[in-house]
Design an enzyme around this catalytic site. Structure first.
Site, PDB file in Angstrom:
ATOM      1  CD  GLN A   1      29.566  37.486  33.758  1.00 45.04           C
ATOM      2  OE1 GLN A   1      29.012  38.592  33.745  1.00 45.04           O
ATOM      3  NE2 GLN A   1      30.823  37.317  33.382  1.00 45.04           N
TER       4      GLN A   1
ATOM      5  CG  ASP B   1      37.789  37.820  35.911  1.00 49.93           C
ATOM      6  OD1 ASP B   1      38.228  38.741  35.203  1.00 49.93           O
ATOM      7  OD2 ASP B   1      36.579  37.681  36.175  1.00 49.93           O
TER       8      ASP B   1
ATOM      9  NE  ARG C   1      42.787  39.001  33.013  1.00 48.67           N
ATOM     10  CZ  ARG C   1      41.512  39.218  33.345  1.00 48.67           C
ATOM     11  NH1 ARG C   1      40.759  38.219  33.762  1.00 48.67           N
ATOM     12  NH2 ARG C   1      40.991  40.424  33.264  1.00 48.67           N
TER      13      ARG C   1
ATOM     14  CG  HIS D   1      31.395  35.490  37.920  1.00 47.38           C
ATOM     15  ND1 HIS D   1      32.141  36.576  38.304  1.00 47.38           N
ATOM     16  CD2 HIS D   1      31.665  35.333  36.599  1.00 47.38           C
ATOM     17  CE1 HIS D   1      32.817  37.061  37.274  1.00 47.38           C
ATOM     18  NE2 HIS D   1      32.550  36.324  36.227  1.00 47.38           N
TER      19      HIS D   1
ATOM     20  CG  ASP E   1      37.867  44.243  31.029  1.00 49.18           C
ATOM     21  OD1 ASP E   1      36.945  43.739  30.370  1.00 49.18           O
ATOM     22  OD2 ASP E   1      38.371  43.709  32.023  1.00 49.18           O
TER      23      ASP E   1
ATOM     24  CD  GLU F   1      40.243  42.125  36.152  1.00 51.16           C
ATOM     25  OE1 GLU F   1      39.769  43.132  35.613  1.00 51.16           O
ATOM     26  OE2 GLU F   1      39.547  41.358  36.837  1.00 51.16           O
TER      27      GLU F   1
HETATM   28  C1  OTU Z   1      36.883  41.339  34.653  1.00 50.61           C
HETATM   29  O1  OTU Z   1      36.806  42.760  34.689  1.00 50.61           O
HETATM   30  C2  OTU Z   1      37.125  40.925  33.217  1.00 50.61           C
HETATM   31  O2  OTU Z   1      38.352  41.418  32.765  1.00 50.61           O
HETATM   32  C3  OTU Z   1      35.972  41.386  32.391  1.00 50.61           C
HETATM   33  O3  OTU Z   1      36.168  41.177  31.018  1.00 50.61           O
HETATM   34  C4  OTU Z   1      34.744  40.689  32.877  1.00 50.61           C
HETATM   35  O4  OTU Z   1      33.631  41.254  32.261  1.00 50.61           O
HETATM   36  C5  OTU Z   1      34.560  40.784  34.389  1.00 50.61           C
HETATM   37  O5  OTU Z   1      35.767  40.657  35.142  1.00 50.61           O
HETATM   38  C6  OTU Z   1      33.668  39.700  34.886  1.00 50.61           C
HETATM   39  O6  OTU Z   1      34.297  38.441  34.842  1.00 50.61           O
HETATM   40  O7  OTU Z   1      34.676  45.278  35.903  1.00 50.61           O
HETATM   41  O8  OTU Z   1      35.017  46.256  33.502  1.00 50.61           O
HETATM   42  O9  OTU Z   1      38.235  45.183  39.880  1.00 50.61           O
HETATM   43  O10 OTU Z   1      36.850  45.778  37.570  1.00 50.61           O
HETATM   44  O11 OTU Z   1      37.115  42.286  37.407  1.00 50.61           O
HETATM   45  C7  OTU Z   1      35.752  45.145  33.854  1.00 50.61           C
HETATM   46  C8  OTU Z   1      38.098  44.222  38.895  1.00 50.61           C
HETATM   47  C9  OTU Z   1      35.459  44.678  35.229  1.00 50.61           C
HETATM   48  C10 OTU Z   1      36.911  44.482  37.975  1.00 50.61           C
HETATM   49  C11 OTU Z   1      37.053  43.558  36.852  1.00 50.61           C
HETATM   50  C12 OTU Z   1      36.118  43.447  35.745  1.00 50.61           C
END
Ligand code: OTU
Length: 657
Positions: free
Chosen positions: A265, A297, A295, A194, A404, A339
């Site tokens: 987003q 995302d 990384r 996004h 996270d 990730e």
């Molecule tokens: C990621 O995490 C990032 O680490 C987060 O900080 C962001 O908010 C998010 O993307 C959006 O950019 O759901 O609770 O399977 O679980 O991408 C964290 C992967 C998230 C998702 C993960 C996400």
């Protein structure tokens, strides 16, 4: 019907690719002023057939397929021609990224502003990072964002700009270069799923301007949204809405925009090849800043198909593979980190040499917490046995928590096989770490609680979740001591079990939850800010002065673990071999490499545990002082045993650690 077999179609495509290449190279050549074209041409020649085939698989049906392929080559050529000299040199010397298999890597992650203030100031902290053995520093997205709410930087307004309060793009490239000189790799994010809703593309899309009006996933009517919705998971249940956001336009009409995460987003529409090429150009811009690792995302979400849950679809892998090949042509030493916080089968599928060579291991992370809560290593041991293996050349990132939340991402079927009810167990874990389960020592909070499914994740720092916050509050010396030992036991697992360890900076000091986060504009609705505190440098100094304080003890232990990685050659490749202990609450394993073996045994319980470590036949000596290790023993609460045996004469136990 063409009458061609699929094999001959493949051959036909390969021959078309090789016919197209010289023409494309001739064109690309114009972007280069010097000899660096040769290297580019060679790398493109070796990747082109693959890029062609991958692009064809995704977009072969599109009338603009070959135009976009051409655009992609131009983007690679431009980027390669303008790549800073030091990156090109690094790539020649270290194209194989030898650090990937050396076993000495230690990662750290942090927010620039919360760690050092500015990008330039990060440089002053390199000594500290080195004292922890850190080799890779992940700075959370430093790019331009809308303010004050921007999902901690994961709503990117532009990759071409750095947030002014952090510094400039020049500062960032300078930092990458200086870190590289000191042997550290910078890790930067690429948020492919996004953009922020104020990204220039999104602004144009809002105005209905081509080609950006086709860049995002949008729907005219709610009926269309409702066709997709039932199959989808709600990723952020705490936000308003349901993953789709109504965006009005100037005419008073509007559209529903797909917004998996926050409403600001906007999910990109990769069904449009122009989006992939435009994002590849942004990716290459990030590469030109000098990171050693990107990384990637939210990898599971890149592709959507109606009727599916729109996670982990095969096309998401193809997109990453195209990005990987594109980066390989421009800057071959760069590696991707996936990730993906999803089912363990799906997590592992993203980790392969031609996609993301590195992957976060959310399973070991969650199960380390599980083992601590249940005082039982069964699930963790099972995961190490059955779910650690990766293809050659790939590595896990092992961690106890990130910026996270912590999710209980073990597989239902694994739990079932072990006689555990997955749904009930997850509920127990959320109760335990949010502190409501009777007898819990944890001080976390629920994150992303879903009323409909009952699912929850957990926010909290390592120290707060592991009991230090409550113990300090009650000033109970026994509990404080237990919490410190619990934290050290957990870090020991993160540092020794599989792959490369990653620290969330601050955890090495036992930093507790930051309960003031709701006072900060833009943070009030997201309790993940609770576990993203500022680094307390006074505490670093204090930890040095008072080695017996909780911070002092945790810091010293993390430093020893960091040193262990570079001193014992067992962490390179291969997975741990589980050692029977005769006690469910004690985990033990052996790692081998470079003529040495390391035995790790950890008591995951707050009680004495009598064990018989089933690894006879070797002369085990403690890492710390070279004493003989009795294999039949009683381990005190959270005790850690680190022992080595060697057939080498140049390393002796007691000299390491
Ligand atoms: C990621 O995490 C990032 O680490 C987060 O900080 C962001 O908010 C998010 O993307 C959006 O950019 O759901 O609770 O399977 O679980 O991408 C964290 C992967 C998230 C998702 C993960 C996400």
């Amino acid at each position: 019907m063409t009458g061609l077999s699929s094999r001959s179609v493949h051959e036909w495509m390969a021959s078309e690719a090789s016919r197209a290449l010289p023409r494309l190279l001739e064109d690309a050549c114009r972007h280069f002023e010097d000899r660096s074209f040769e290297g580019f041409a060679l790398r493109l020649a070796s990747e082109f057939e693959r890029i062609f085939a991958l692009m064809h698989e995704l977009y072969g049906w599109r009338w603009d397929f070959s135009l976009r392929l051409h655009d992609l080559v131009v983007a690679m050529a431009r980027s390669s021609a303008n790549l800073p000299g030091w990156i090109a040199k690094r790539d020649v010397r270290a194209a194989d990224a030898a650090w990937m298999s050396s076993g000495t890597s230690v990662w750290a992650m942090t927010y620039t502003e919360r760690f050092a203030g500015t990008i330039t100031a990060v440089e002053d902290k390199v000594d500290y990072l080195e004292s922890l053995g850190v080799t890779h520093l992940h700075l959370m997205p430093p790019y331009a964002v809308p303010g004050p709410e921007n999902d901690g930087g994961y709503a990117v307004s532009s990759y071409r700009k750095v947030r002014p309060e952090l510094g400039s793009t020049d500062d960032l490239t300078r930092l990458a270069k200086r870190l590289h000189k000191r042997g550290l790799g910078l890790v930067l994010d690429f948020v492919a799923n996004h953009t922020a809703d104020d990204h220039p593309w999104a602004r144009s899309a809002r105005r209905g301007e081509a080609p950006y009006d086709r860049f995002y996933l949008t729907f005219e009517t709610r009926d269309e949204v409702d066709r997709w919705l039932p199959a989808l998971r709600t990723i952020f249940p705490h936000r308003d809405g349901d993953g789709f956001t109504w965006v009005p336009d100037a005419s008073g009409d509007g559209r529903w925009v797909w917004t998996t995460f926050y409403p600001y987003q906007w999910d990109l529409d990769y069904r449009n090849p122009e989006v992939l090429v435009a994002m590849a150009a942004e990716l290459l811009h990030v590469v030109s800043l000098g990171p050693a690792v990107l990384r990637m995302d939210a990898t599971p979400f890149l592709w959507k198909r109606e009727g599916t849950n729109c996670e982990n679809l095969p096309e998401a892998h193809l997109i990453l593979q195209i990005f990987n090949a594109v980066v390989k042509v421009v800057s071959p030493s760069v590696r991707f980190l996936s990730e993906a916080i999803v089912h363990p089968d799906d997590v592992a599928r993203f980790v392969r040499p031609d996609e993301c060579a590195l992957g976060y291991n959310p399973l070991h992370m969650a199960l380390t917490w599980e083992a601590i809560a249940t005082q039982d290593a069964t699930m963790l041991v099972d995961a190490i046995r059955h779910r650690s293996r990766l293809p050659g050349g790939c590595q896990w990132i092992s961690y106890l928590r990130s910026h996270d939340d912590i999710g209980w991402g073990f597989a239902d079927e694994d739990a079932f096989r072990l006689g555990i009810d997955a749904v009930g167990h997850r509920r127990f874990l959320s109760d335990f770490y949010s502190g409501v389960f009777p007898g819990s020592f944890a001080a976390g909070e629920l994150f992303g609680h879903n009323e409909r499914t009952g699912d929850s994740r957990i926010s909290g720092t390592l120290a707060s979740l592991a009991g230090l916050e409550r113990a300090l509050e009650s000033a109970d010396v026994v509990e404080i001591d237990l919490a410190v030992n619990r934290i050290v036991a957990m870090q020991t697992l993160a540092f020794t079990t599989v792959g490369m360890p990653m620290l969330y900076l601050g955890d090495e000091l036992g930093t507790c939850n930051d309960r003031s986060y709701p006072n900060e504009p833009g943070h009030e609705h997201d309790n993940r800010w609770m576990h993203r505190p500022r680094l307390d440098w006074a505490r670093v100094a204090e930890a040095g002065r008072q080695p017996d304080s909780p911070s002092g003890r945790i810091l010293a232990a993390v430093r020893r673990l960091g040193a262990l990685r570079s001193q014992i050659p067992v962490f390179g490749a291969g997975n741990p071999e589980i050692v029977e202990t005769g006690h469910r609450g004690v985990i033990a394993f052996v790692r081998r490499g470079g003529g040495m073996q390391l035995l790790v045994a950890v008591n995951l319980t707050p009680r004495d545990a009598s064990v018989v470590l089933d690894c006879r036949g070797a002369d085990w000596r403690t890492v710390e002082d070279g004493d003989v290790v009795p294999l039949e023993r009683t381990m005190v609460p959270y005790e850690v045993v680190l022992a080595v045996t060697t057939s080498r004469t140049d390393i002796s136990p007691g000299q390491v650690g």
